[in-house]
Design a protein around this motif. Structure first.
Motif, short mmCIF file in Angstrom:
data_model
loop_
_atom_site.label_atom_id
_atom_site.label_comp_id
_atom_site.label_asym_id
_atom_site.label_seq_id
_atom_site.Cartn_x
_atom_site.Cartn_y
_atom_site.Cartn_z
N GLY A 59 0.43 -1.20 0.13
CA GLY A 59 0.21 0.09 0.53
C GLY A 59 0.66 1.51 -0.05
O GLY A 59 0.90 2.12 -0.72
N LEU A 60 1.64 1.27 0.35
CA LEU A 60 2.50 2.72 0.50
C LEU A 60 3.33 3.29 -0.83
O LEU A 60 3.28 4.00 -1.15
CB LEU A 60 3.84 2.54 2.06
CG LEU A 60 3.57 2.62 3.18
CD1 LEU A 60 4.71 2.21 3.97
CD2 LEU A 60 2.80 4.18 3.45
N PRO A 61 3.73 2.34 -1.55
CA PRO A 61 3.81 2.24 -2.71
C PRO A 61 3.28 2.75 -3.67
O PRO A 61 3.32 4.06 -4.81
CB PRO A 61 4.91 1.44 -3.91
CG PRO A 61 5.96 0.32 -2.24
CD PRO A 61 4.31 0.90 -0.87
N ILE A 62 1.75 2.21 -3.46
CA ILE A 62 0.32 3.26 -4.03
C ILE A 62 0.21 4.27 -3.76
O ILE A 62 -0.20 4.90 -4.71
CB ILE A 62 -0.68 2.08 -3.71
CG1 ILE A 62 0.09 0.31 -4.68
CG2 ILE A 62 -2.03 2.26 -4.31
CD1 ILE A 62 -1.00 -0.50 -4.37
N ALA A 63 0.42 3.87 -2.24
CA ALA A 63 -0.39 5.49 -2.12
C ALA A 63 1.08 6.66 -2.06
O ALA A 63 0.82 8.03 -2.39
CB ALA A 63 0.14 5.43 -0.09
#
Length: 174
Positions: A59-63
């Motif tokens: 999720g962090l890379p997507i965010a």
């Protein structure tokens, strides 16, 4: 000074702009990942943190990508002038709506691709709560999507207030 002039004094520094974009990404990720991780059936503390680690890896890379592609250009423009609390709420909601719209477009495109494949059958949900059949949303699916989008936009409004609090009212002193 004229706001259009390249050397015009900006209300926020480049560092504040970067902090606003990165903070938005992390807070956006936390607002989604923590409730999902906490809501998993195997509700032990160790499982919560192990799920959260996987959520961070995915999720962090997507965010960060979403924040830098969508929020950063908008914030760059907005942060030329001081941002009021009201403007923060409005633009926080607008930015999250744009992110949701991109996600909806990708999801509906994938659904359409799935719907034209005659060799497959799929269904999400069951009974009276079928959300999707062969990639096409049902009435309940559209309602569910609208509710999730409204929640996502509301979260963006709250995040914008936190970020506005963190970066301050603007009007830097050079």
């Amino acid at each position: 000074m004229d706001d259009q002039h390249p050397n015009a004094e900006r209300a926020y520094t480049r560092k504040q702009w970067k902090r606003a974009v990165n903070s938005s990404a992390v807070l956006g990720w936390l607002s989604i990942a923590v409730p999902i991780s906490a809501g998993m059936k195997s509700a032990g503390l160790l499982q919560f943190f192990s799920i959260l680690i996987w959520a961070a890896a995915i999720g962090l890379p997507i965010a960060f990508i979403a924040s830098w592609l969508i929020a950063a250009p908008i914030l760059n423009r907005l942060m030329r002038k001081n941002i009021s609390w009201f403007q923060a709420v409005i633009w926080g909601g607008a930015i999250m709506f744009l992110i949701a719209l991109a996600s909806i477009a990708i999801g509906r495109f994938r659904g359409w691709i799935q719907s034209v494949d005659p060799s497959s059958f799929s269904q999400l949900g069951g009974g009276d709560k079928v959300r999707e059949i062969d990639g096409i949303l049902t009435s309940y699916g559209w309602l569910n999507l609208a509710q999730n989008t409204a929640t996502f936009v509301a979260i963006g409004m709250v995040i914008s207030l936190v970020v506005r609090f963190a970066i301050g009212p603007g009007g830097r002193i050079s």
